[in-house]
Design a protein around this motif. Structure first.
Motif, mmCIF file in Angstrom:
data_model
loop_
_atom_site.group_PDB
_atom_site.id
_atom_site.type_symbol
_atom_site.label_atom_id
_atom_site.label_comp_id
_atom_site.label_asym_id
_atom_site.label_seq_id
_atom_site.Cartn_x
_atom_site.Cartn_y
_atom_site.Cartn_z
ATOM 1 N N VAL A 44 47.718 13.568 61.751
ATOM 2 C CA VAL A 44 47.155 12.344 62.497
ATOM 3 C C VAL A 44 46.025 11.627 61.688
ATOM 4 C CG1 VAL A 44 45.549 11.709 64.598
ATOM 5 C CG2 VAL A 44 47.825 13.142 64.728
ATOM 6 N N GLN A 52 51.700 10.415 60.421
ATOM 7 C CA GLN A 52 50.734 10.277 61.970
ATOM 8 C C GLN A 52 51.898 10.407 63.062
ATOM 9 O OE1 GLN A 52 49.562 6.184 61.343
ATOM 10 N NE2 GLN A 52 47.672 6.796 60.050
ATOM 11 N N HIS A 53 53.139 9.806 63.015
ATOM 12 C CA HIS A 53 54.159 9.967 63.900
ATOM 13 C C HIS A 53 54.387 11.526 64.153
ATOM 14 C CE1 HIS A 53 57.321 8.625 66.511
ATOM 15 N NE2 HIS A 53 58.328 9.305 65.878
ATOM 16 N N VAL A 56 51.570 13.189 66.007
ATOM 17 C CA VAL A 56 51.663 12.904 67.546
ATOM 18 C C VAL A 56 52.908 13.605 68.318
ATOM 19 C CG1 VAL A 56 52.216 11.050 69.099
ATOM 20 C CG2 VAL A 56 50.570 10.597 67.285
ATOM 21 N N SER A 60 52.148 16.273 71.038
ATOM 22 C CA SER A 60 52.819 15.896 72.322
ATOM 23 C C SER A 60 53.451 17.333 72.826
ATOM 24 C CB SER A 60 53.970 14.891 72.212
ATOM 25 O OG SER A 60 53.108 13.727 72.087
ATOM 26 N N TYR A 76 43.108 13.743 69.727
ATOM 27 C CA TYR A 76 43.904 13.472 68.826
ATOM 28 C C TYR A 76 45.173 12.713 69.067
ATOM 29 C CZ TYR A 76 40.474 15.640 65.938
ATOM 30 O OH TYR A 76 39.343 15.833 65.392
ATOM 31 N N LEU A 77 45.972 12.842 70.495
ATOM 32 C CA LEU A 77 46.911 12.020 70.854
ATOM 33 C C LEU A 77 46.422 10.826 71.095
ATOM 34 C CD1 LEU A 77 48.469 14.551 73.421
ATOM 35 C CD2 LEU A 77 49.679 13.700 71.357
ATOM 36 N N GLY A 80 46.028 9.146 67.288
ATOM 37 C CA GLY A 80 47.219 9.175 66.670
ATOM 38 C C GLY A 80 47.973 8.003 67.351
ATOM 39 N N ASN A 81 47.974 7.727 68.636
ATOM 40 C CA ASN A 81 48.720 6.491 69.175
ATOM 41 C C ASN A 81 47.928 5.357 68.706
ATOM 42 O OD1 ASN A 81 51.315 7.272 70.895
ATOM 43 N ND2 ASN A 81 49.759 8.806 71.320
ATOM 44 N N TYR A 93 45.847 8.556 77.045
ATOM 45 C CA TYR A 93 45.187 9.924 76.712
ATOM 46 C C TYR A 93 43.532 9.880 76.721
ATOM 47 C CZ TYR A 93 49.870 11.702 75.464
ATOM 48 O OH TYR A 93 51.271 12.000 75.532
#
Length: 151
Positions: A44, A52-53, A56, A60, A76-77, A80-81, A93
């Motif tokens: 992230v 990054q993807h 995430v 998740s 961090y979610l 990252g998003n 989040y």
């Protein structure tokens, strides 16, 4: 203007990320939650969108499968998003984190960043739509004027 904390802005150097990746891969199918979290955290923080993807996605998975680790994953979610441009998810989040920790300054700053981006992109969308409408009006006016001349 609010900025991401330096820790969130600064990616790990490639050697550090490779250490986390190697540990994650070494554990294979039996990867521990902490190892997965550490690797996701490093991903992230990356400046590489694919990293990054993946980060995430891993966070998740932890969020879904390890309820006792959800609070750790929320920031961090959200981060990252946010970095991926998924502002609605980032806000979801981040708001969940702030609901549990209203005094969390990192989350409060991230909320401001998310809101600023949404506002900026919303204004850009309005500007683009306005520009298209003006262009259509000009073109329509020119066409009508040309039709009037032909008669």
């Amino acid at each position: 203007m609010t900025q991401l904390p330096l820790d969130a802005e600064t990616p790990l150097n490639p050697a550090e990320l490779n250490v986390l990746r190697a540990q994650y891969e070494k554990e294979g199918e039996m990867v521990g939650v902490q190892t997965k979290f550490n690797y996701a955290w490093g991903l992230v923080k990356s400046n590489v969108r694919a990293d990054q993807h993946l980060g995430v996605m891993l966070l998740s998975e932890i969020f879904r499968t390890s309820p006792e680790r959800r609070r750790e994953c929320l920031y961090y979610l959200a981060l990252g998003n946010y970095k991926l441009g998924n502002y609605a998810q980032a806000r979801k989040y981040n708001d969940a984190l702030l609901e549990n920790e209203p005094a969390n300054l990192q989350a409060a700053n991230l909320r401001t960043l998310i809101d600023d981006k949404v506002t900026k992109e919303g204004l850009m969308g309005v500007a683009i739509i306005s520009g298209v409408a003006v262009a259509a009006g000009v073109i329509g006016g020119v066409l009508l004027r040309n039709l009037g001349r032909k008669r």
